[in-house]
Enzyme design. Structure first.
Site: not given
Ligand code: RIB
Length: 311
Positions: A239, A278
């Site tokens: 992400d 993080s």
């Molecule tokens: O990509 C990590 C995320 O996947 C986590 O924060 C969890 O909430 C899921 O959505």
């Protein structure tokens, strides 16, 4: 300005020596909660990367799980367009992190499942719309079609993996996937480069964990090796990559440099526990890059290119 439309979860995280197999119980250690959700993580990463103006469309329940998520997003400077369906819990995720920093995650979507096509705010002023697949696919498709019609660049992180209709893929300007998601999308046996070439989107980026990432823009291929860090928790690293990548692209950064920035941000995100907790600030990222000499020699790049079928 970037709009993120997607999920927000409260992550319930337990560290354990290994991720349990089916039917197995594992005695873990510390338990913590963190603000998470792929959409919210990407919004925080985008906002923290060089202070790019970032808005987010999200759905939260009217419960005790929502305030820590709102505080984290707003603390990063994300402007919220919040939908609050009544009688529905905020999304939650159950995360096991093992001693190798890898994770296994189960998501209870809760309010995330309530985002509909009607909730999309007006798109004027946005250059990019960034989405994932933790909200209904019909809503993702409707938002993507609206963005395409408004001349907004559509960036889709196709995670978690699921089959996508050609009508959705046809709207996507930049597709970001990991290796498993790429293979699930194109059903391929061949090389990563073949998979990149097979997809109809103008730009496709594949993240490859510690190895780095490769991308195709038109007919030009790029490779970026990973940055070496001491990883304690990889949750949210992908992400962070997506948010930092879109922040860079929204500032018209060329793809090669955007991949470099996003890879460094993702590596740093592995050095601390939690998802949003993080994600590095622009300053932390700049300090890391200033201290990090070229992270690898030509051999590492050659190994990445061979792995991806680019050599
Ligand atoms: O990509 C990590 C995320 O996947 C986590 O924060 C969890 O909430 C899921 O959505």
């Amino acid at each position: 300005m970037v709009l993120v439309a997607g999920s927000a979860n409260l992550d319930f995280v337990v560290r354990a020596p290994h991720i349990p197999a089916p039917g197995e119980t594992v005695l873990g250690s510390a338990f913590q909660t963190f603000a998470g959700g792929k959409g919210a993580n990407q919004a925080v990463a985008c906002a923290r990367a060089a202070g790019v103006a970032t808005h987010m469309l999200l759905a939260l329940g009217d419960d005790a799980f929502a305030p820590p998520i709102e505080a984290s997003l707003q603390g990063a400077g994300v402007v919220l367009h919040t939908v609050r369906p009544s009688g529905v819990a905020t999304g939650s995720a159950f995360v096991c992190v093992d001693d190798q920093a890898e994770n296994a995650i189960t998501v209870a979507p809760g309010a995330n499942a309530c985002l509909t096509a009607a909730h999309l705010p007006p798109l004027s002023g946005y250059s990019h719309l960034l989405m994932q697949l933790e909200i209904p696919l019909a809503s993702v498709t409707a938002y993507a079609l609206a963005a395409q019609a408004a001349g907004v660049q559509v960036v889709l992180n196709a995670a978690p993996a699921q089959p996508l209709l050609p009508a959705l893929l046809a709207t996507v300007d930049v597709l970001v996937v990991n290796e498993g998601e790429l293979r699930a999308l194109v059903g391929m046996q061949g090389s990563i480069a073949d998979g990149l070439a097979h997809l109809p989107c103008p730009s496709v980026v594949v993240t490859l964990g510690a190895r780095g990432c490769v991308a195709r823009v038109g007919s030009t291929f790029y490779a970026q090796t990973g940055f070496d860090v001491l990883a304690v928790d990889t949750t949210g690293a992908g992400d962070t990559f997506c948010g930092a990548l879109v922040a860079a692209l929204s500032q018209k950064t060329p793809m090669a440099h955007a991949l470099h920035q996003a890879s460094a941000a993702a590596a740093l995100a592995c050095t601390r526990m939690g998802a949003q907790s993080s994600i590095p600030t622009a300053r932390a990222l700049a300090e890391f890059l200033a201290q990090t000499l070229l992270p690898h020699g030509p051999a590492r790049m050659e190994a990445l290119r061979q792995y991806a079928g680019l050599a």
